[in-house]
Design a protein around this motif. Structure first.
Motif, PDB file in Angstrom:
ATOM      1  N   HIS A 107       3.063  32.889  37.879  1.00  0.00           N
ATOM      2  CA  HIS A 107       4.851  33.110  38.763  1.00  0.00           C
ATOM      3  C   HIS A 107       5.639  32.224  38.795  1.00  0.00           C
ATOM      4  O   HIS A 107       6.879  32.232  38.936  1.00  0.00           O
ATOM      5  CB  HIS A 107       4.007  34.521  39.340  1.00  0.00           C
ATOM      6  N   GLY A 111       8.621  32.159  37.107  1.00  0.00           N
ATOM      7  CA  GLY A 111      10.046  32.582  37.559  1.00  0.00           C
ATOM      8  C   GLY A 111      10.913  30.932  37.861  1.00  0.00           C
ATOM      9  O   GLY A 111      12.011  31.314  37.302  1.00  0.00           O
ATOM     10  N   GLY A 153      13.232  28.735  44.288  1.00  0.00           N
ATOM     11  CA  GLY A 153      13.475  30.809  43.437  1.00  0.00           C
ATOM     12  C   GLY A 153      11.696  30.895  43.161  1.00  0.00           C
ATOM     13  O   GLY A 153      11.225  32.808  43.212  1.00  0.00           O
ATOM     14  N   GLY A 154      11.266  29.760  42.013  1.00  0.00           N
ATOM     15  CA  GLY A 154       9.902  30.124  41.659  1.00  0.00           C
ATOM     16  C   GLY A 154       8.790  30.737  42.298  1.00  0.00           C
ATOM     17  O   GLY A 154       7.964  31.219  41.916  1.00  0.00           O
ATOM     18  N   HIS A 157       9.224  33.725  44.576  1.00  0.00           N
ATOM     19  CA  HIS A 157       8.358  35.534  43.731  1.00  0.00           C
ATOM     20  C   HIS A 157       7.195  34.875  43.683  1.00  0.00           C
ATOM     21  O   HIS A 157       6.748  35.910  44.301  1.00  0.00           O
ATOM     22  CB  HIS A 157       9.202  34.958  42.609  1.00  0.00           C
ATOM     23  N   SER A 158       6.425  33.625  43.180  1.00  0.00           N
ATOM     24  CA  SER A 158       5.275  33.571  43.269  1.00  0.00           C
ATOM     25  C   SER A 158       4.200  34.295  44.447  1.00  0.00           C
ATOM     26  O   SER A 158       3.386  35.086  44.057  1.00  0.00           O
ATOM     27  CB  SER A 158       4.898  32.231  42.589  1.00  0.00           C
ATOM     28  N   THR A 160       5.484  35.676  46.933  1.00  0.00           N
ATOM     29  CA  THR A 160       5.538  37.010  47.394  1.00  0.00           C
ATOM     30  C   THR A 160       4.506  38.019  46.584  1.00  0.00           C
ATOM     31  O   THR A 160       4.087  39.368  46.790  1.00  0.00           O
ATOM     32  CB  THR A 160       6.562  37.673  46.615  1.00  0.00           C
ATOM     33  N   GLN A 161       4.978  37.461  44.843  1.00  0.00           N
ATOM     34  CA  GLN A 161       2.986  38.721  44.528  1.00  0.00           C
ATOM     35  C   GLN A 161       2.005  37.620  44.671  1.00  0.00           C
ATOM     36  O   GLN A 161       1.189  38.871  45.279  1.00  0.00           O
ATOM     37  CB  GLN A 161       3.331  37.885  42.657  1.00  0.00           C
ATOM     38  N   ASN A 204      10.136  43.210  41.640  1.00  0.00           N
ATOM     39  CA  ASN A 204      10.109  42.277  41.740  1.00  0.00           C
ATOM     40  C   ASN A 204      10.103  41.132  40.068  1.00  0.00           C
ATOM     41  O   ASN A 204      11.137  40.724  39.685  1.00  0.00           O
ATOM     42  CB  ASN A 204       8.846  41.396  42.726  1.00  0.00           C
ATOM     43  N   SER A 205       9.278  41.108  39.891  1.00  0.00           N
ATOM     44  CA  SER A 205       8.858  40.684  38.233  1.00  0.00           C
ATOM     45  C   SER A 205       9.816  41.312  37.029  1.00  0.00           C
ATOM     46  O   SER A 205      10.234  40.528  36.523  1.00  0.00           O
ATOM     47  CB  SER A 205       7.476  40.429  38.006  1.00  0.00           C
ATOM     48  N   ILE A 208      13.394  40.394  37.929  1.00  0.00           N
ATOM     49  CA  ILE A 208      13.878  38.937  38.329  1.00  0.00           C
ATOM     50  C   ILE A 208      14.131  39.209  36.369  1.00  0.00           C
ATOM     51  O   ILE A 208      14.744  38.325  35.985  1.00  0.00           O
ATOM     52  CB  ILE A 208      12.803  38.312  38.475  1.00  0.00           C
ATOM     53  N   SER A 209      13.409  39.250  35.926  1.00  0.00           N
ATOM     54  CA  SER A 209      13.481  39.297  34.212  1.00  0.00           C
ATOM     55  C   SER A 209      14.493  39.793  33.637  1.00  0.00           C
ATOM     56  O   SER A 209      14.838  38.883  32.844  1.00  0.00           O
ATOM     57  CB  SER A 209      11.862  39.833  33.681  1.00  0.00           C
TER      58      SER A 209
END
Length: 314
Positions: A107, A111, A153-154, A157-158, A160-161, A204-205, A208-209
């Protein structure tokens, strides 16, 4: 057995993979090995070509392209080496820590790549729609700042996951219906109601996508409208070819991701096919798409090859 630090009693997961047929596993090994080697060599060639060619390195578009190739090399290495080993061995297991590491880097790099592709679309938008301010807008220090924002940002995001996943308790069963660790399959194994976590992760994922994809389509839509009156000249055709290559890459990456993450988590064969696409196939297609459709990159590669073969003549 003492429970793990995160409250999970599971110390490892079993990866069910793609097939239990030995002949098919050996066939898949050959195909994955070919794709992985081609991905590493193709993306490395792009990075080296851009790095040694001053004209390409000073161009924001090719500077971002080299960074995209770096991400693709790393992203392809998240799942492929483990998958190759599992296809040759009898068992397919991964430790809890290894699973979380795969999930994090998948991720983080995925991301970052999505944000970078969005940045590349913005770069093309400014270059084509506002050429007079392009040099000022995309100065090198600003490009570096925008690139750092993509990586940050990546990472956010990761992280958080990962935080959401490690807080879940896992007490068995420990069989993941995939060839690597990803959020949808791991969350389904939690021995608690993970509905809220699923919604958070889809938000989230998936969002974002979807948002990046829509921004990209909007940017290229404006670009195509701007190029309508330039199809007759070389500049318009060249810009259209570049944008077409970008759109192909964007579609190959975003469509499978939107399909997997923008819906409630479930197990299906289509999920595995989509996973193969953006972890194994896309990293090898990106350098092919960009080099075959880009005259400057091909010419720079010719100069690089000439310099390597005849160093004393250059």
């Amino acid at each position: 057995m003492q429970e793990l630090m995160n409250g999970s009693a599971v110390s490892q997961f079993t990866l069910l993979g793609l097939s239990h047929s030995r002949p098919l596993q050996l066939l898949l090994f050959g195909l994955v090995l070919t794709c992985y080697a081609a991905s590493l060599l193709g993306n490395l060639l792009i990075v080296v070509t851009v790095w040694v060619d001053p004209r390409l390195l000073q161009s924001p578009m090719y500077f971002f392209l080299a960074n995209l190739s770096l991400i693709d090399m790393a992203l392809g290495s998240v799942a492929a080496p483990k998958m190759l080993g599992d296809l040759l061995s009898e068992g397919s297991t991964i430790s809890y820590g290894g699973c979380m590491a795969q999930l994090f880097f998948l991720h983080f790099l995925g991301g970052s790549e999505m944000f970078l592709l969005t940045l590349m679309a913005y770069d093309r938008y400014v270059a084509i729609c506002h050429p007079l301010i392009y040099a000022e807008t995309m100065r090198r220090h600003r490009c570096l700042g925008l690139l750092a924002t993509c990586w940050a940002g990546g990472l956010l995001h990761s992280a958080t996951q990962l935080v959401l996943v490690v807080r879940l308790p896992f007490c068995g069963p420990s069989k993941l219906d995939n060839f690597y660790c990803d959020v949808p399959q791991v969350v389904k194994l939690a021995c608690t109601d993970a509905y809220v976590v699923e919604i958070l992760m889809v938000s989230n994922s998936g969002l974002i996508s979807l948002v990046c994809f829509l921004v990209l389509l909007g940017s290229y839509g404006v670009i195509l409208v701007t190029l309508r009156g330039r199809f007759g000249d070389g500049g318009g055709g060249k810009a259209l070819s570049t944008c077409s290559a970008h759109l192909m890459v964007v579609s190959l990456i975003f469509v499978p991701c939107v399909f997997v993450y923008l819906r409630p988590f479930s197990s299906s064969r289509m999920d595995k096919i989509a996973s193969i696409f953006y972890t194994i196939i896309t990293p090898v297609l990106n350098p092919i798409i960009y080099t075959l459709r880009n005259r400057e990159v091909k010419e720079a590669m010719k100069r690089l090859r000439h310099g390597l073969w005849f160093p004393c003549w250059t």
